[in-house]
Design an enzyme around this catalytic site. Sequence first.
Site, PDB file in Angstrom:
ATOM      1  CG  HIS A 123       3.362   2.194   5.832  1.00 36.20           C
ATOM      2  ND1 HIS A 123       2.067   2.738   6.622  1.00 36.20           N
ATOM      3  CD2 HIS A 123       2.967   2.957   4.508  1.00 36.20           C
ATOM      4  CE1 HIS A 123       1.219   2.972   5.713  1.00 36.20           C
ATOM      5  NE2 HIS A 123       1.705   2.940   4.493  1.00 36.20           N
TER       6      HIS A 123
ATOM      7  CG  HIS B 131      -0.341   9.231   2.106  1.00 41.39           C
ATOM      8  ND1 HIS B 131      -0.340  10.013   1.035  1.00 41.39           N
ATOM      9  CD2 HIS B 131       0.267   7.985   2.137  1.00 41.39           C
ATOM     10  CE1 HIS B 131      -0.187   8.875  -0.021  1.00 41.39           C
ATOM     11  NE2 HIS B 131       0.171   7.847   0.959  1.00 41.39           N
TER      12      HIS B 131
HETATM   13  P1  AMP Z   1       1.783   4.887   0.419  1.00 41.89           P
HETATM   14  O1  AMP Z   1       2.285   6.224  -0.109  1.00 41.89           O
HETATM   15  O2  AMP Z   1       2.932   4.055   1.087  1.00 41.89           O
HETATM   16  O3  AMP Z   1       0.498   4.642   0.873  1.00 41.89           O
HETATM   17  O4  AMP Z   1       1.957   3.947  -1.085  1.00 41.89           O
HETATM   18  C1  AMP Z   1       0.961   3.452  -1.746  1.00 41.89           C
HETATM   19  C2  AMP Z   1       0.633   4.097  -3.067  1.00 41.89           C
HETATM   20  O5  AMP Z   1      -0.608   3.516  -3.637  1.00 41.89           O
HETATM   21  C3  AMP Z   1       0.530   5.514  -3.094  1.00 41.89           C
HETATM   22  O6  AMP Z   1       1.447   6.088  -4.261  1.00 41.89           O
HETATM   23  C4  AMP Z   1      -0.879   5.765  -3.076  1.00 41.89           C
HETATM   24  O7  AMP Z   1      -1.080   7.185  -3.790  1.00 41.89           O
HETATM   25  C5  AMP Z   1      -1.372   4.725  -4.055  1.00 41.89           C
HETATM   26  N1  AMP Z   1      -2.645   4.256  -3.800  1.00 41.89           N
HETATM   27  C6  AMP Z   1      -3.338   3.782  -2.774  1.00 41.89           C
HETATM   28  N2  AMP Z   1      -4.535   3.670  -2.775  1.00 41.89           N
HETATM   29  C7  AMP Z   1      -4.968   4.282  -4.264  1.00 41.89           C
HETATM   30  C8  AMP Z   1      -6.104   4.390  -5.081  1.00 41.89           C
HETATM   31  N3  AMP Z   1      -7.372   3.682  -4.526  1.00 41.89           N
HETATM   32  N4  AMP Z   1      -6.127   5.015  -6.091  1.00 41.89           N
HETATM   33  C9  AMP Z   1      -4.832   5.143  -6.609  1.00 41.89           C
HETATM   34  N5  AMP Z   1      -3.768   5.204  -6.091  1.00 41.89           N
HETATM   35  C10 AMP Z   1      -3.792   4.814  -4.806  1.00 41.89           C
HETATM   36 ZN    ZN Z   2       0.885   4.002   2.750  1.00 42.85          ZN
END
Ligand code: AMP
Ligand code: ZN
EC number: 3.1.4.-
Length: 746
Positions: free
Chosen positions: A518, A478
Site C-alpha cells: 500500500h 514510510h
Molecule cells: P499512509 O501514507 O498510507 O501511511 O497514510 C496514513 C496517514 O496517516 C499518513 O498521512 C500518515 O502520515 C498519517 N499518520 C499515521 N500515523 C500518524 C501519527 N502517529 N501521527 C500523525 N500522522 C500519522
Molecule cells: Zn501507510
Amino acid sequence: MGCAPSIHVSQSGVIYCRDSDESNSPHQTTTISQGTAATLHGLFIKTDAAETIPSVITYQSRHSRNNSYRDRKENSGGHIRIEAETQTSHTSVKVSATEECVGPMRLTQEPIQVLLVFAKEDSQSDAFWWACDRAGFRCNIARTPESAVECFLDKHHEIIVIDGRHSRYFDYGNHSFLSLYRPPDQEEPSVLPLLCAGFSRRFVENSSVSACYNELIQIEHGEVRCQFKLRACNSIFTALEHCQEAVEITSEDHIIQYVNPAFERMMGYHKGELIGKELTELPKSDKNRADLLDTINTCIKKGKEWQGIYFARKKSGDSIQQHVKITPVIGQGGKIRHFVAIKKPHIDNNNQVKCHSLRHRDRRKDSVDARSLSSRGSDGTTIQKPVSEFAPFMSQLAIPVTLNDVPPSIAEMLNDEECWEFNILDLEAATHKRPLTYLGLKIFTSFGVCEFLNCSEATLRSWLQLIEASYHSSNSYHNSTHAADVLHATAYFLRKERVKSSLDQLDEVAALIAATVHDVDHPGRTNSFLCNAGSELAILYNDTAVLESHHAALAFQLTVRDSKSNIFKNIDRNQFRTLRQAIIDMVLATEMTRHFEHVSKFVNSINKPMASVNSDCEGQANIRNSPENRLLIKRMLIKCADVANPCRPLELCIEWAGRISEEYFAQTDEEKRQGLPVVMPVFDRNTCSVPKSQISFIDYFITDMFDAWDAFASLPGLMEHLSENYKYWKNLDEMKCKSLRPPPPS
Ligand code: AMP
Ligand code: ZN
C-alpha cells in the site's frame, strides 16, 4: 479536484487541507501560510501600531520623470497622500539588471528595491529617498505597519529602512536586511539585541544624502549580494536532492557535511546518522586493496580528482562495489575546502550490480539484473528504476527458500505474530530492516495465499523481496517496517470473528496483498509536497491521490514484470480482475482526503443497521455480506490497519510518533530550502510539540474511526492501548513537554 495533503493538523486543531473534493466536510479549513505570517511578524508585530500613528497612508512609490522627482502632496480625507509618476520612466540612474556569477552559474540581479518605513516624512526620509535615486535603487515609502507589510509582500524589498526614532510604534522580529536608525547623541547602546532581532545595521541619524548613499551601497555590496548568491545555491541543492547519483560532501578534514537522498538509499543510512561524522568513524569494507585508501588520499590531498572502483560498506554491513569520483573543491588562495564524492553502483558488462553479502558469498545470487527493474520511480523522473534502490536489499538478506529455513531467532519471534502486542521493531532489527519478507511469508502461509493463488512459496518469497526492496529504507516512517506493521494489523483484523464471517477468501488475499504494497516506493513526502513541487508523479496523476495511485500502479507493474515473482501468473483472468479491483480499491482507500467519507459510510451502512436488527443473526449476516458492504468493511479494515500505531503498546506508539514526526520535519526542512509552501507548519523541528500533534491526530482521525471499528470487530485490547497512549500524550502536554518522552528527573 485538487490535491490534498495526507494529514495536516495544526496545534490549534486546525486541519490543513488544500482543495479537497470533500469541500462540505466540517473538518476542512484553509489557513494562512506560515510564510505570510512570519513576514508579518518580521516587520511589524503589533497589530495595533497603526492606531497610534496619526497619519495613516497607503504605501507609495515615489517616482521620477526626466531626472526630477515630482511629489504631489494632497490632503485627502485627513490622510496625507504622496503620489508620483511611474517608475518605469525613471531614467536618471542605472536601474537595469546586473549580472552576478556564482561559480559557473550566471545570475541576473534586478535593481535593488528599498522600502523606507517612516511614520512621517522629514529630512531623513528625504535623504534616503535621494540616496536611493543616486544608487539606482527602486524605493517605496510606507507610513504605517500595514502599508509596509502590503508593500513588502508585493515587492519583496532587499533593504528595509525603519525609522527607529519612533520605535514605540514598532516591534521588530526577524528579517534579513533591516537598517534601523536612531537619533544622534544618545548613549551608544549595544547592537546585539538588534542583530538578534534580525536587523543587520544600525544607522545614526544623518540627513546627508551622501551618508545615506554610502550606507545603502555598503549593504548592497555586502549582505544583499551575498544573500542573492546564497539563494541561487538553493537551486543547486534541489538538483543534488533529486539526482540519481549518490553525492557526499565532506570538509577538508573529511567530516561529512552533506549526503543526498540517493546516497541514503544506496548506503542504507539516514543522513542524520552521517552528517557531522568523520569518514574514518564509519565502518569500512575489507574488500579493498589495503593501500587503496592511502592512494586515494594522496591523490585528492594534492587537489587532484580520483576516480575508480571502491567497495563501500553499507549500514547493514554488506559491501557494495561502487564507481567513485572524488573531486577536491578549491577555495580562495588555492586552499581545499571540501571534497565532493559522486558514487554509482558498479555495473559489470552484463548489467549486474555488484553486491556482496556478509552471509551470501554467491555473487550470482546477489546480483540484480538492472534491465528487469525498470519502472517509474516515485521521483517520477525515469522509467528505469535506479538500480541502487534495489541493490541494498538483494545483497543483504539470506532470505529463506521456505519458512522452514528461517533462522531460529526470527522464527521464534514470528511465533507471536498473532498477538496484537507483537513487536515489529524487534523483527525490523533482527531482519536488518527487512521485516516484510519474513512476516509476509509467515502470514501469507497462515492464510493459505499460495494455495489460493496456486503459486509456489518461492514465487511468493521472490515477490515479497521485490516489493520490500521497492520501499525506501531511508524514510524514517514510510519504509518496509510500516508496510509490515500494516500487514500485521490487517491479518489481526482478518482473524476477528465478525470480519472473518463477512469476507471470503478472495477478500482476505486482496487485503493482505493490499497491505503489503500500500505504500510501495513512498518517497517520504506527502501528496501536497509532490503537487507543490510539480513532481512528475503529481503531473501523471493530475494532483489527485498521487501517491496512492502510484503505489497501486507500481505494485502491479512490479508483480507482472517477471514470471519469477508473479504471484498472479496461475490464476484465471476473471479471478485476477476481481482481485486486482479489490486491491486497487483498498490501496486508494488509504488516501486521507476521503477519510470522513469512508468512516461515515461504514457507520451508516453497517454499524447503524446492524444495531437496529439487534440480535437477529440472519439480519446481521445479510447486512455484512452484501457486496457493497463488504467493500466498505475492506476499506475500513485497511484504513484502520494503516493508522493503528496509536493503538499499539505505548513503546511502539511512541516510536511511530517519532518516525512520522521526523519524516514530516524533513519535508518541512526541504520545503523551506526550496522555497516551497510549508504545508504542515506544525511539523517544524524547531517548534513542534509532538504530544500536541499526536493529541490532534487522535482527536480528529483516530477516536471516531476506531470507535466504529471496535463496535464492529470488537477490539477491547486496542481501545485500551489507545486510551493509555492518549493519556500519555496529554500528560506530556500538560507538563509543557514538546518531545516524545518526559525529561529525565533532575
Ligand atoms: P499512509 O501514507 O498510507 O501511511 O497514510 C496514513 C496517514 O496517516 C499518513 O498521512 C500518515 O502520515 C498519517 N499518520 C499515521 N500515523 C500518524 C501519527 N502517529 N501521527 C500523525 N500522522 C500519522
Ligand atoms: Zn501507510
